[in-house]
Write a protein that holds these residues in place. Structure first.
Motif, mmCIF file in Angstrom:
data_model
loop_
_atom_site.group_PDB
_atom_site.id
_atom_site.type_symbol
_atom_site.label_atom_id
_atom_site.label_comp_id
_atom_site.label_asym_id
_atom_site.label_seq_id
_atom_site.Cartn_x
_atom_site.Cartn_y
_atom_site.Cartn_z
ATOM 1 N N VAL A 46 0.841 -1.183 0.000
ATOM 2 C CA VAL A 46 0.000 0.000 0.000
ATOM 3 C C VAL A 46 0.880 1.238 0.000
ATOM 4 C CG1 VAL A 46 -1.946 -1.113 1.128
ATOM 5 C CG2 VAL A 46 -0.217 -0.002 2.522
ATOM 6 N N LEU A 47 0.395 2.279 -0.638
ATOM 7 C CA LEU A 47 1.141 3.513 -0.729
ATOM 8 C C LEU A 47 1.167 4.203 0.630
ATOM 9 C CD1 LEU A 47 2.578 5.618 -2.570
ATOM 10 C CD2 LEU A 47 0.334 6.715 -2.805
ATOM 11 N N VAL A 48 2.372 4.589 1.051
ATOM 12 C CA VAL A 48 2.536 5.348 2.284
ATOM 13 C C VAL A 48 2.660 6.831 1.970
ATOM 14 C CG1 VAL A 48 3.971 5.702 4.318
ATOM 15 C CG2 VAL A 48 3.675 3.393 3.397
ATOM 16 N N ALA A 49 3.565 7.145 1.028
ATOM 17 C CA ALA A 49 3.818 8.542 0.702
ATOM 18 C C ALA A 49 4.430 8.633 -0.683
ATOM 19 C CB ALA A 49 4.754 9.176 1.733
ATOM 20 N N ARG A 50 4.218 9.779 -1.307
ATOM 21 C CA ARG A 50 4.711 10.021 -2.665
ATOM 22 C C ARG A 50 5.224 11.447 -2.757
ATOM 23 N NH1 ARG A 50 0.602 7.976 -6.573
ATOM 24 N NH2 ARG A 50 1.941 6.141 -6.486
ATOM 25 N N ILE A 51 6.314 11.611 -3.476
ATOM 26 C CA ILE A 51 6.833 12.959 -3.721
ATOM 27 C C ILE A 51 7.163 13.080 -5.200
ATOM 28 C CG2 ILE A 51 9.213 12.324 -3.026
ATOM 29 C CD1 ILE A 51 9.395 15.234 -1.876
ATOM 30 N N ASP A 52 6.658 14.127 -5.827
ATOM 31 C CA ASP A 52 6.903 14.294 -7.258
ATOM 32 C C ASP A 52 8.146 15.145 -7.506
ATOM 33 O OD1 ASP A 52 4.091 16.601 -7.653
ATOM 34 O OD2 ASP A 52 6.155 16.995 -7.029
ATOM 35 N N SER A 53 8.437 15.389 -8.780
ATOM 36 C CA SER A 53 9.676 16.084 -9.127
ATOM 37 C C SER A 53 9.689 17.531 -8.631
ATOM 38 C CB SER A 53 9.892 16.043 -10.633
ATOM 39 O OG SER A 53 8.807 16.650 -11.299
ATOM 40 N N ALA A 54 8.509 18.103 -8.429
ATOM 41 C CA ALA A 54 8.423 19.487 -7.945
ATOM 42 C C ALA A 54 8.370 19.562 -6.423
ATOM 43 C CB ALA A 54 7.190 20.171 -8.538
ATOM 44 N N GLY A 55 8.391 18.420 -5.775
ATOM 45 C CA GLY A 55 8.321 18.403 -4.316
ATOM 46 C C GLY A 55 6.917 18.278 -3.764
ATOM 47 N N GLY A 56 5.926 18.143 -4.644
ATOM 48 C CA GLY A 56 4.575 17.921 -4.181
ATOM 49 C C GLY A 56 4.436 16.552 -3.542
ATOM 50 N N THR A 57 3.652 16.472 -2.483
ATOM 51 C CA THR A 57 3.568 15.236 -1.721
ATOM 52 C C THR A 57 2.131 14.743 -1.584
ATOM 53 O OG1 THR A 57 3.468 16.456 0.369
ATOM 54 C CG2 THR A 57 5.646 15.775 -0.393
ATOM 55 N N ASP A 58 2.017 13.470 -1.332
ATOM 56 C CA ASP A 58 0.733 12.842 -1.098
ATOM 57 C C ASP A 58 0.967 11.711 -0.105
ATOM 58 O OD1 ASP A 58 -1.802 11.177 -3.133
ATOM 59 O OD2 ASP A 58 -1.975 12.409 -1.330
ATOM 60 N N TYR A 59 -0.056 11.433 0.717
ATOM 61 C CA TYR A 59 0.100 10.436 1.779
ATOM 62 C C TYR A 59 -1.118 9.533 1.859
ATOM 63 C CZ TYR A 59 3.848 13.490 3.434
ATOM 64 O OH TYR A 59 4.995 14.239 3.523
ATOM 65 N N GLY A 60 -0.875 8.297 2.315
ATOM 66 C CA GLY A 60 -1.991 7.423 2.610
ATOM 67 C C GLY A 60 -2.814 7.992 3.746
ATOM 68 N N ASP A 61 -4.122 7.693 3.740
ATOM 69 C CA ASP A 61 -5.011 8.250 4.758
ATOM 70 C C ASP A 61 -4.574 7.894 6.171
ATOM 71 O OD1 ASP A 61 -8.065 7.803 2.778
ATOM 72 O OD2 ASP A 61 -6.561 9.406 2.802
ATOM 73 N N PHE A 62 -3.976 6.725 6.318
ATOM 74 C CA PHE A 62 -3.599 6.254 7.653
ATOM 75 C C PHE A 62 -2.422 7.037 8.238
ATOM 76 C CE2 PHE A 62 0.210 4.259 6.111
ATOM 77 C CZ PHE A 62 -0.099 3.868 4.813
ATOM 78 N N VAL A 63 -1.746 7.820 7.412
ATOM 79 C CA VAL A 63 -0.585 8.567 7.906
ATOM 80 C C VAL A 63 -1.020 9.640 8.903
ATOM 81 C CG1 VAL A 63 1.259 10.160 7.230
ATOM 82 C CG2 VAL A 63 0.860 8.063 5.914
ATOM 83 N N GLN A 64 -2.074 10.342 8.593
ATOM 84 C CA GLN A 64 -2.680 11.308 9.517
ATOM 85 C C GLN A 64 -1.666 12.293 10.087
ATOM 86 O OE1 GLN A 64 -4.624 8.565 12.252
ATOM 87 N NE2 GLN A 64 -6.532 8.695 11.082
ATOM 88 N N GLY A 65 -0.817 12.822 9.217
ATOM 89 C CA GLY A 65 0.125 13.869 9.612
ATOM 90 C C GLY A 65 1.341 13.392 10.378
ATOM 91 N N ARG A 66 1.519 12.087 10.522
ATOM 92 C CA ARG A 66 2.628 11.576 11.324
ATOM 93 C C ARG A 66 3.921 11.410 10.536
ATOM 94 N NH1 ARG A 66 1.699 6.353 12.960
ATOM 95 N NH2 ARG A 66 0.413 6.020 11.101
#
Length: 115
Positions: A46-66
């Protein structure tokens, strides 16, 4: 040859922190999106986190800012800072990149959260 090498896993108590690192080679690192996935026995990755070439990020819902994902385009590294770890974060964590339609994975690093 694309190579991803993770490090930084280990045993940590609930509420603790770890920082995972992934060093990439064989790719034009700065143009790629890099991901962290995790997997537990019997389950899909499952995806935990993603960072693109521009530094944009995305996180799995379960991360909850941690967790925080970041990248260093000089040293070709992507990091995952994990705080306030829970027992359910126990998993093997994998670094991933897709290059030209092909998925590449590291060997994984075990994270165990237990008292």
């Amino acid at each position: 040859q694309v190579r991803l090498v993770e490090s930084g896993g280990g045993l940590v108590q609930p509420g603790g922190s770890l920082r995972l690192s992934c060093t990439a080679s064989g790719i034009n690192f700065r143009i790629h999106t890099l991901d962290w996935y995790r997997q537990t026995p019997g389950s899909s990755r499952v995806l935990v986190a993603r960072i693109d070439s521009a530094g944009g990020t995305d996180y799995g819902d379960f991360v909850q800012g941690r967790f925080t994902i970041s990248r260093d385009n000089v040293w070709n590294r992507v990091y995952l800072q994990m705080n306030t770890l829970k027992s359910e974060d126990t998993a093997v964590y994998y670094c991933h990149v897709n290059r030209g339609g092909t998925d590449f994975w590291g060997q994984g690093t075990q994270v165990t959260v237990s008292s």
